[in-house]
Design a protein around this motif. Structure first.
Motif, PDB file in Angstrom:
ATOM      1  N   THR A 180       1.326  -1.353   0.145  1.00  0.00           N
ATOM      2  CA  THR A 180       0.009   0.337   0.302  1.00  0.00           C
ATOM      3  C   THR A 180       0.950   1.151  -0.130  1.00  0.00           C
ATOM      4  N   ASP A 181       0.118   2.550  -0.252  1.00  0.00           N
ATOM      5  CA  ASP A 181       1.134   3.622  -0.586  1.00  0.00           C
ATOM      6  C   ASP A 181      -0.050   4.402   0.951  1.00  0.00           C
ATOM      7  N   SER A 182       0.360   4.616   2.068  1.00  0.00           N
ATOM      8  CA  SER A 182      -0.705   5.287   2.596  1.00  0.00           C
ATOM      9  C   SER A 182       0.082   5.545   3.947  1.00  0.00           C
ATOM     10  N   GLU A 183      -0.248   6.483   4.891  1.00  0.00           N
ATOM     11  CA  GLU A 183       1.027   7.200   5.824  1.00  0.00           C
ATOM     12  C   GLU A 183       1.321   6.414   6.957  1.00  0.00           C
ATOM     13  N   TYR A 184       0.191   5.124   6.636  1.00  0.00           N
ATOM     14  CA  TYR A 184      -0.392   4.159   7.968  1.00  0.00           C
ATOM     15  C   TYR A 184       1.388   3.473   8.187  1.00  0.00           C
TER      16      TYR A 184
END
Length: 262
Positions: free
Chosen positions: A155-159
């Motif tokens: 995924t590509d997220s801040e998390y």
């Protein structure tokens, strides 16, 4: 091997002299899930201690209590290191399906990334009733265990850069996210476990500092105890009982070995 390794093996029920290659890690994970509950009793009683190898050993292996992710996965991490595995601890953010959002209190899930023969795997024994019970490859393949199907996606997220996804046996018909994590961002030291514990124990939005929660996998499903209900899954069938304080204490003793009520 030393005292820690011996006590860990005794707690989950594997021979002290048995060699543990990668191919036997699923057995270790299964036995740990059946022997050690996920529970927050020391948080509720405000009796937490710093996360060190000695304190985790004392709490879970000597006193035979359970723990939360930062205790259960640090325990497994120490065992893996003592048995020659290449493993690191890393932090993640739990996803709340009902709210379709990640928890907002930070990276409060502690998990393990293991490297074997050039490949990376997620290993987790501290995610309540959502345990994969097998190493999950970070390359995306699905693994199937007695608890359901599990995979890791990118995924590509801040998390985080990866997410653990699951379809729990008898419970899920579609894939759902468990948590996001960063395999390339191992913790800098055990002080980060203390940071997690402080958030879990003190933050107003923590899901674990309001009321008791004890849960554990069983050979036929799982059991979950709160101060209001006792839920048991057996071969896909669920029963739920409303309980009072006396019943809670009796069930905590019977199913989770909890004895410190005085």
């Amino acid at each position: 091997m030393g005292e820690f390794d011996t006590l860990f093996r005794q707690r989950i029920g594997i021979p002290e002299t048995e060699t543990i290659p990668f191919e036997k890690l699923d057995l270790v994970l299964e036995k740990a899930a059946l022997a050690i509950p996920f529970e927050n009793m020391r948080v509720i009683e405000q009796q937490t201690k710093a996360i060190t190898k000695e304190n985790v050993m004392s709490k879970i292996l000597v006193e035979r209590e359970g723990g939360l992710c930062y205790e259960l996965n640090s325990l497994l991490y120490f065992f893996l290191l003592e048995n020659g595995f290449d493993a690191v601890l890393t932090r993640g953010v739990v996803y709340k399906p009902a709210e379709r959002a990640f928890l907002t209190i930070g990276r409060t899930h502690l998990t393990i990334v293991l490297r074997h023969q050039g490949r990376q795997y997620l290993v987790d024994t501290g995610f309540g009733g959502n345990l994969p019970l097998k190493p999950v490859p970070l390359s995306g393949e699905t693994v199937t265990s007695a608890n359901g199907e599990f995979r890791v996606g990118r995924t590509d997220s801040e998390y985080g850069s990866h997410v653990l996804e699951m379809k729990l046996k008898h419970k899920d018909t579609e894939w759902r996210i468990g948590y996001a994590f960063d395999p390339e961002r191992p913790i800098a030291g055990l002080f980060e476990c203390d940071e997690i514990q402080t958030i879990i124990a003190d933050h107003a939005e923590s899901p674990f500092n309001k009321s008791p929660l004890l849960t554990q996998l069983t050979p036929t499903g799982n059991i979950t105890l709160t101060n209001a209900t006792f839920t048991e899954w057996v071969d896909g069938r669920v029963t739920k009982e409303s309980i009072d304080e006396a019943r809670f204490k009796a069930l905590a003793r019977r199913y989770f070995g909890w004895r410190d009520w005085d």
